[in-house]
Design a protein around this motif. Sequence first.
Motif, mmCIF file in Angstrom:
data_model
loop_
_atom_site.group_PDB
_atom_site.id
_atom_site.type_symbol
_atom_site.label_atom_id
_atom_site.label_comp_id
_atom_site.label_asym_id
_atom_site.label_seq_id
_atom_site.Cartn_x
_atom_site.Cartn_y
_atom_site.Cartn_z
ATOM 1 N N THR A 106 19.097 -45.018 -64.604
ATOM 2 C CA THR A 106 19.200 -44.391 -65.924
ATOM 3 C C THR A 106 20.653 -44.068 -66.267
ATOM 4 O O THR A 106 21.092 -44.271 -67.403
ATOM 5 C CB THR A 106 18.361 -43.099 -65.961
ATOM 6 N N ASN A 107 21.404 -43.581 -65.280
ATOM 7 C CA ASN A 107 22.819 -43.291 -65.506
ATOM 8 C C ASN A 107 23.596 -44.555 -65.851
ATOM 9 O O ASN A 107 24.513 -44.534 -66.683
ATOM 10 C CB ASN A 107 23.434 -42.619 -64.274
ATOM 11 N N GLY A 108 23.255 -45.673 -65.214
ATOM 12 C CA GLY A 108 23.910 -46.937 -65.531
ATOM 13 C C GLY A 108 23.670 -47.352 -66.976
ATOM 14 O O GLY A 108 24.591 -47.773 -67.676
ATOM 15 N N VAL A 109 22.427 -47.201 -67.432
ATOM 16 C CA VAL A 109 22.088 -47.526 -68.824
ATOM 17 C C VAL A 109 22.857 -46.625 -69.788
ATOM 18 O O VAL A 109 23.410 -47.084 -70.800
ATOM 19 C CB VAL A 109 20.571 -47.378 -69.057
ATOM 20 N N GLY A 167 26.838 -43.181 -59.190
ATOM 21 C CA GLY A 167 26.631 -43.148 -60.631
ATOM 22 C C GLY A 167 27.259 -41.914 -61.248
ATOM 23 O O GLY A 167 27.946 -41.983 -62.277
ATOM 24 N N ALA A 168 27.045 -40.759 -60.597
ATOM 25 C CA ALA A 168 27.637 -39.508 -61.075
ATOM 26 C C ALA A 168 29.160 -39.577 -60.997
ATOM 27 O O ALA A 168 29.871 -39.127 -61.913
ATOM 28 C CB ALA A 168 27.115 -38.333 -60.239
ATOM 29 N N SER A 220 20.988 -50.672 -58.565
ATOM 30 C CA SER A 220 19.780 -49.854 -58.507
ATOM 31 C C SER A 220 18.558 -50.664 -58.943
ATOM 32 O O SER A 220 17.466 -50.518 -58.381
ATOM 33 C CB SER A 220 19.930 -48.602 -59.374
ATOM 34 N N GLY A 221 18.734 -51.552 -59.941
ATOM 35 C CA GLY A 221 17.639 -52.413 -60.382
ATOM 36 C C GLY A 221 17.173 -53.350 -59.280
ATOM 37 O O GLY A 221 15.975 -53.623 -59.145
ATOM 38 N N HIS A 222 18.105 -53.835 -58.464
ATOM 39 C CA HIS A 222 17.764 -54.707 -57.335
ATOM 40 C C HIS A 222 16.841 -53.980 -56.353
ATOM 41 O O HIS A 222 15.872 -54.561 -55.846
ATOM 42 C CB HIS A 222 19.050 -55.147 -56.629
#
Length: 307
Positions: A106-109, A167-168, A220-222
């Motif tokens: 979510t953070n990546g998006v 991500g943070a 993260s999607g992987h």
Amino acid sequence: MHAHGHSHGHDHSHAGHSHEHHADMTSADSRRRVAIAAALTAGFMLAEIAGGLISGSLALLADAAHMFTDAGSLILAWIGYKLAERPADPHRSYGFARMKILAAFTNGVLLILLGLWIIWEAVHRLLAPVEVMGGLMLLVAAGGLLVNIAAFAVLHGGDREDLNMRGALWHVAGDLLGSVAAILAAGVILWTGWTPADPILSALVAGLVIFAGVRIMRQSGHILLEGAPNELSVSEIVQDLSANVAGVARVSHVHAWSLTESRPLVTLEVTAKPGTNPEILRRDVKARLASAFKVSHATVEVMSQPE
């Protein structure tokens, strides 16, 4: 027909309580660091909003918007750590460990969307320039830089392999770069009066933010798509076990994936050579997976060849 050894390996091979305790301690440290960074970020965000509105600086407003999403993202990361500590239950046999990965995705998006918004605003500012108060912009941006350096230092001391932490960290790094861009833009405006420096530098920072967002979202999607960890190769596992574990006739049905970025999982089927004890073979296979591939959680089914 192969005869089952009824050795379905559900006595999963863990690295022991010390491993779980270490993971819990690492997660608690990461959660604390994220909370501190969220407080620092949210605290200065209001000053940047006021400074951006008064001075007319897109760089400050973009950085304030970035800080706003950062505060939300850091809180999301904190929630991810908190939920990940919840124990497994009958409906979720692995517990909530994946919440950290969901938070990272979510953070990546959010990073990508934020970068696109900044670029959109920068284009509008280039087409319709506005007057910018360089002095106030410089003062607020310098304060933002100090806050972002403090937040970055807090997060940088955490677990670097943790995708949620990364991500943070990238959110705060984007903020830090945004403050640097605002300072440079303010300097150019004060020195030359050239106001396009403000949106141009903002767009450059936005490009870096988008790059970071894409990278975190892909990693993260992987994991969420049950992809094999980069450090694990199914063919290498088959070759290694066949060559180094006595009693292995054949290795098949190998599946490798990750629960989190630091918890690889493997399931496989081993056909034993005639006369091999299935229980001993299963233990040997798990021990080899742990020593050679750092897999502490494996499910091994042993098939016995007929004598």
